[in-house]
Write an enzyme that holds these catalytic residues in place. Structure first.
Site, PDB file in Angstrom:
ATOM      1  N   GLU A   1      -7.458  -0.615  14.759  1.00 26.14           N
ATOM      2  CA  GLU A   1      -7.927  -1.521  13.743  1.00 26.14           C
ATOM      3  C   GLU A   1      -7.190  -2.665  13.331  1.00 26.14           C
ATOM      4  OE1 GLU A   1      -9.352   0.507  10.052  1.00 26.14           O
ATOM      5  OE2 GLU A   1      -9.177  -1.515   9.030  1.00 26.14           O
TER       6      GLU A   1
ATOM      7  N   ARG B   1       1.650   1.427  10.130  1.00 24.80           N
ATOM      8  CA  ARG B   1       1.326   1.842   9.048  1.00 24.80           C
ATOM      9  C   ARG B   1       2.298   1.426   8.170  1.00 24.80           C
ATOM     10  NH1 ARG B   1      -3.292   4.259   7.346  1.00 24.80           N
ATOM     11  NH2 ARG B   1      -3.828   4.944   9.468  1.00 24.80           N
TER      12      ARG B   1
ATOM     13  N   SER C   1     -10.823  -6.046   9.115  1.00 28.72           N
ATOM     14  CA  SER C   1     -12.075  -5.272   8.547  1.00 28.72           C
ATOM     15  C   SER C   1     -12.894  -6.172   7.591  1.00 28.72           C
ATOM     16  CB  SER C   1     -11.454  -4.020   7.666  1.00 28.72           C
ATOM     17  OG  SER C   1     -12.467  -3.202   7.162  1.00 28.72           O
TER      18      SER C   1
ATOM     19  N   ARG D   1       0.834  -1.179   0.001  1.00 27.48           N
ATOM     20  CA  ARG D   1       0.059  -0.150  -0.189  1.00 27.48           C
ATOM     21  C   ARG D   1       0.850   1.309   0.057  1.00 27.48           C
ATOM     22  NH1 ARG D   1      -4.965  -1.867   4.200  1.00 27.48           N
ATOM     23  NH2 ARG D   1      -5.316  -3.757   2.753  1.00 27.48           N
TER      24      ARG D   1
ATOM     25  N   ARG E   1       0.915  -5.469  11.843  1.00 27.49           N
ATOM     26  CA  ARG E   1       0.304  -4.738  12.993  1.00 27.49           C
ATOM     27  C   ARG E   1      -0.177  -5.621  14.041  1.00 27.49           C
ATOM     28  NH1 ARG E   1      -4.791  -1.044  10.972  1.00 27.49           N
ATOM     29  NH2 ARG E   1      -2.925   0.348   9.913  1.00 27.49           N
TER      30      ARG E   1
END
Length: 409
Positions: free
Chosen positions: A336, A262, A339, A247, A376
């Site tokens: 988070e 991130r 998802s 990403r 993460r």
RNA sequence: GGAAGGGUCGCAUAGUUGGUCUAGUGCGUUCGCUUGGAGAGCGAAUAUCACCGCAAGGUGAUCGCGGGUUCGAAUCCCGCCCCUUCCGCCA
């Protein structure tokens, strides 16, 4: 992509949905173009019908028809192109169970699980822990791989693969088909999933070969059956897929610049389901995906909460979406980690994934949820499991893979 | 990177002197017959999309995609995309 017939027949519902999602749609323009489009289709078809009935003696008329047809076809193509662009701006309609809200503040907490750890010593965040135990090398990561790059090292490297293996296995036992999916994908997969045209900036492109790096296995796996017609009794198809994810994080330059939260590259196991177009059944599967993810966090004994996203905080394609947030003591907040999205037939329409029923062809429903994303999740593990002496306990389910119960210097 | 071959109904295939091909055959699927039941066998049906229509139905489009030639193209011409095989390189 919605069906224009559905839009015509449920205009108020669609308008309301777009409003609640905070998207602007030129409804009048769309409907006018649709009228024009259908008018032109009628006219061209009449001409073609005439052409088809002409015989060799009518060559003169044939030439005339050809000219008229050419003009009409050009006009029609122009109208259809504009129409298609407007259609792309129409977002999917949320399920009635989705709360209406503007942004993240409108999200609803569904439940919490686990006790937040209490520490009787000053705690370290994962960056400090990683440094003192030599688990993640950010410095050399950026030296070699640029901003947001990292090396997982020692027990962290082993733990990531252990987590992946544990998760893949767990879901395989539940009947999900294990896949290792390509990260390098063609552009149609990104359009098909709904990442494009909106999220172009977020995706890495390999210019030379005209390929893209997928940010999630949702992209290749949802496209797995693209252009195919499936057999109804074989549905649902359930997959658990590993893939490296990439990403650009283009919209978040200033955000989470430190640590492993991130990153431009990470590994993830994703759950994907392709099923029939029966909303109630799909909603049940949506809950199943949620339960699977929760079970993994329970296995890891990490406190989490489940958030139901409101209309304003979900994307164009979603009908319903949950996020799972895991407790991260270093942030003193939930972050988070999973998802969970139900897309209705939005993606299947674009990818042409259909199945045959007695009443004809139908577009499938698609769903996906994270099973586990690392590094993460390592943040939560390291921070929640830290000990007074600076060591980190290994979650029970991972001990067999690391051959140890504690990570210490 | 070099060379060759190929993309046709859910799948597999037939079809290239342009019209009689939206398209044959096999498999699969559905229905019926047969059977105590199942299988086999027999018979029939079976592409999708769009537009019009309450419906029955009608019309049009689609043989990878786009364009061209032609009164007319799966069939001829051009461009593009994709796939396969062989050689080279290589974890």
């Amino acid at each position: 992509m919605l069906d224009i017939k559905f839009i015509r027949e449920n205009l108020q519902v669609c308008k309301e949905a777009a409003k609640n999602k905070g998207r602007d749609v030129d409804w009048d323009g769309l409907l006018k173009l649709d009228d024009k489009r259908r008018e032109l289709i009628g006219l061209t078809e009449k001409l073609r019908e005439e052409r088809n009935k002409l015989t060799q003696d009518d060559r003169e008329r044939g030439r005339e028809v050809k000219q008229e047809l050419k003009k009409l076809e050009e006009e029609l193509r122009d109208v259809e192109e504009k129409f298609g662009l407007l259609m792309l701006t129409v977002p999917n309609v949320p399920d009635p169970s989705v709360p209406i809200g503007k942004d993240a503040s409108g999200n609803k907490e569904v439940r919490k699980w686990g006790k937040l750890p209490k520490f009787n010593f000053p705690i370290l965040d994962h960056i400090e822990l990683a440094k003192s135990l030599d688990l993640i090398d950010f410095g050399r990561g950026t030296k070699v791989g640029g901003f947001r790059a990292y090396f997982l090292k020692n027990d962290a490297a082993q733990m990531e693969l252990a987590l992946m293996w544990y998760t893949l296995n767990k879901l395989t036992k539940k009947g999900y088909t294990p896949l290792i999916a390509p990260s390098l994908v063609r552009d149609f997969t990104l359009f098909g999933n709904g990442q494009f045209p909106w999220g172009r900036e977020e995706v890495y492109k390999i210019e030379k070969d005209d390929l893209y790096l997928a940010g999630t296995a949702e992209v290749p796996v949802t496209a797995y059956f693209s252009d195919e017609i499936l057999v109804e009794k074989d549905l649902p198809k359930k997959f658990v897929a590993f893939s490296p994810c990439f990403r650009r994080e283009a919209g978040s330059y200033g955000k989470d610049t430190k640590g492993a939260y991130r990153l431009h590259q990470f590994n993830k196991i994703e759950q994907v389901i392709i099923t029939t177009a029966e909303t109630n059944n799909s909603l049940t599967l949506h809950e199943e995906l949620l339960a699977n993810a929760e079970e993994i966090l329970k296995d890891l004994e990490l406190p989490y909460r489940v958030m139901l996203m409101c209309t304003g905080d979900m994307g164009e394609p979603q009908v319903k979406k949950y996020d799972i947030e895991t407790w991260m003591p270093g942030r003193q907040a939930y972050g988070e980690t999973m998802s969970n999205s139900f897309m209705g037939d939005f993606q299947a329409r674009r990818l042409k994934i259909r199945y045959k029923t007695k009443d004809g062809m139908k577009y499938c429903h698609t769903l996906n949820n994270t099973a586990l994303a690392s590094p993460r999740i390592l943040i939560a593990i390291m921070e929640n499991y830290q000990q007074k002496d600076g060591s980190i306990k290994v979650p029970k389910v991972l001990q067999q893979f690391l051959n140890k119960t504690v990570i210490k210097r």
